[in-house]
Design an enzyme around this catalytic site. Sequence first.
Site, short mmCIF file in Angstrom:
data_model
loop_
_atom_site.label_atom_id
_atom_site.label_comp_id
_atom_site.label_asym_id
_atom_site.label_seq_id
_atom_site.Cartn_x
_atom_site.Cartn_y
_atom_site.Cartn_z
N HIS A 138 1.28 3.92 2.23
CA HIS A 138 1.70 4.67 3.41
C HIS A 138 3.21 4.88 3.35
O HIS A 138 3.95 4.04 2.81
CB HIS A 138 1.29 3.94 4.69
CG HIS A 138 -0.15 4.14 5.04
ND1 HIS A 138 -0.84 3.32 5.90
CD2 HIS A 138 -1.05 5.09 4.64
CE1 HIS A 138 -2.10 3.75 6.03
NE2 HIS A 138 -2.24 4.82 5.26
N ASP B 253 5.74 4.61 5.28
CA ASP B 253 6.72 3.65 5.80
C ASP B 253 6.90 2.44 4.89
O ASP B 253 7.74 1.59 5.15
CB ASP B 253 6.36 3.21 7.22
CG ASP B 253 4.98 2.59 7.34
OD1 ASP B 253 4.11 2.90 6.50
OD2 ASP B 253 4.74 1.82 8.28
N HIS B 254 6.13 2.39 3.79
CA HIS B 254 6.24 1.28 2.85
C HIS B 254 6.74 1.69 1.47
O HIS B 254 7.05 0.83 0.65
CB HIS B 254 4.89 0.57 2.71
CG HIS B 254 4.46 -0.12 3.96
ND1 HIS B 254 4.57 -1.48 4.13
CD2 HIS B 254 3.94 0.37 5.11
CE1 HIS B 254 4.13 -1.80 5.35
NE2 HIS B 254 3.75 -0.70 5.95
N HIS C 7 -6.97 -3.15 5.54
CA HIS C 7 -6.31 -2.03 6.22
C HIS C 7 -7.20 -0.79 6.02
O HIS C 7 -8.25 -0.88 5.37
CB HIS C 7 -4.92 -1.84 5.63
CG HIS C 7 -4.03 -0.93 6.42
ND1 HIS C 7 -4.05 -0.88 7.80
CD2 HIS C 7 -3.08 -0.02 6.03
CE1 HIS C 7 -3.16 0.00 8.22
NE2 HIS C 7 -2.57 0.54 7.16
N HIS D 107 0.86 -1.18 0.00
CA HIS D 107 0.00 0.00 0.00
C HIS D 107 0.90 1.23 0.00
O HIS D 107 2.13 1.11 -0.03
CB HIS D 107 -0.96 -0.01 1.20
CG HIS D 107 -0.30 0.03 2.53
ND1 HIS D 107 0.56 -0.96 2.97
CD2 HIS D 107 -0.34 0.94 3.55
CE1 HIS D 107 1.00 -0.67 4.18
NE2 HIS D 107 0.47 0.48 4.55
N ASP E 198 0.10 -4.81 7.63
CA ASP E 198 -0.88 -3.72 7.74
C ASP E 198 -2.30 -4.22 7.43
O ASP E 198 -2.92 -3.83 6.45
CB ASP E 198 -0.51 -2.57 6.81
CG ASP E 198 0.71 -1.81 7.29
OD1 ASP E 198 0.58 -0.62 7.60
OD2 ASP E 198 1.78 -2.43 7.38
N HIS F 258 6.82 -5.92 11.09
CA HIS F 258 6.08 -4.65 11.16
C HIS F 258 5.68 -4.31 12.60
O HIS F 258 4.53 -4.04 12.90
CB HIS F 258 4.85 -4.70 10.25
CG HIS F 258 4.30 -3.32 9.93
ND1 HIS F 258 3.29 -2.74 10.64
CD2 HIS F 258 4.66 -2.43 8.98
CE1 HIS F 258 3.01 -1.55 10.14
NE2 HIS F 258 3.84 -1.34 9.13
#
Length: 301
Positions: free
Chosen positions: A63, A65-66, A138, A61, A206, A265
Site C-alpha cells: 500500500h 503509505d508503506h 490484512h 505490504h 495493517d 500506524h
Amino acid sequence: MLDVCLLGCGGMMPLPYRWLTALMTRFNGSSMLIDCGEGTQIAIKEKGWSFKPIDVICFTHYHGDHISGLPGLLLTMGNADRREPLTLIGPKGLERVVKALRVIAPELPFPIITREIEGNEQIFELNGYRLKAFKVNHNVLCYGYSIEIDRAGKFDVNRAKEQNIPQMYWSVLQKGESVETSEGTLTPDMVLGPPRKGIKVTYTTDTRPTNSILENAKESDLFICEGMYGEKEKISKAIEYKHMMFHEAAQLAKDANVKEMWLTHYSPSLIKPEEYMDEVQSIFPSAKAGKDKMSKELMFE
C-alpha cells in the site's frame, strides 16, 4: 546493542505533526528500514540518523503509505554516490513493484537485490542478526517482522586451560568461530557456556490480531504493533478493513509476554492517541503511545 527508532507512526497519509509509519534499526554498523512511506527521508533527517548505512529495506505490504517514499530515498542514496548493494525484502510481487517505482529512479550507481518472501514464514540471516517474516491478516498480502540478535554463552577460561587451548585462539572462539589447527578443529562449544538471552524486536502493522503475531512476538524486548483506532465504536471499521484496535494490541502484548509495547500506524482521524491509553495500560501496563522519532537502545542483559 540495537538502536530502534519509530521514524513515523501515522497511517494512510502524512500529517503536519505525524509522518507515515517507518521503523529504522541500527546494529553493528548496518541499518535496516521497515516500510518507507512518503516523508521517510525527512523523518530520518529530523532524527539525525544517516541514510548511508542502510543496507536492508523491508516492506510489510505494498500500500502507498508503506512504500511510496522508496523512489526518493533511492535517488538520495544515489546522489550520495553510494556503491554498496541494497537488499529489498517483501511479499511476492516485490520485483514488479520496485521496477514500476523505479521509472522515476532508473539509473542508480549501486545494485539492488530483491528477495521475495515465500510461504507463511521465512528467515533471513543478515549482518549478524536474524530477520523472520511472518504472514498476518490484512486485505492484501502482508507480513510482520521479528529481529533477533543471539548472544553466545560466556567464555570459560578454566575450560580453555583444562583443554590446553592456546590463548591465541581464545578471542576467535569467543566470537563463535571455529579454528583449524594441526591437531584438529577447535569449536566454540569447547569453551563457551550455554547461550545467554539475546535481543528481540517484533514489528507488525495493517492487520487483525493473529496467532502468527502472538507466536512470533513472544518474549520480545520491544513489540511495535498497529493501533489504528482507539475509539471503541470503530471496531466494525477495524474488522472490515482489517486493522487493529488499541485494546486488541494490548491483549496481544500481554498474551505474548513482551517487555514493552509501542502503538503505531494511527488513523488520520485519531488526533490524540494518548487519550485512550488508560484502557490500554489497564490491560498491558508497559504500553506506550508511539510518537515520531521515538527511540530506544536495547542492550544485552
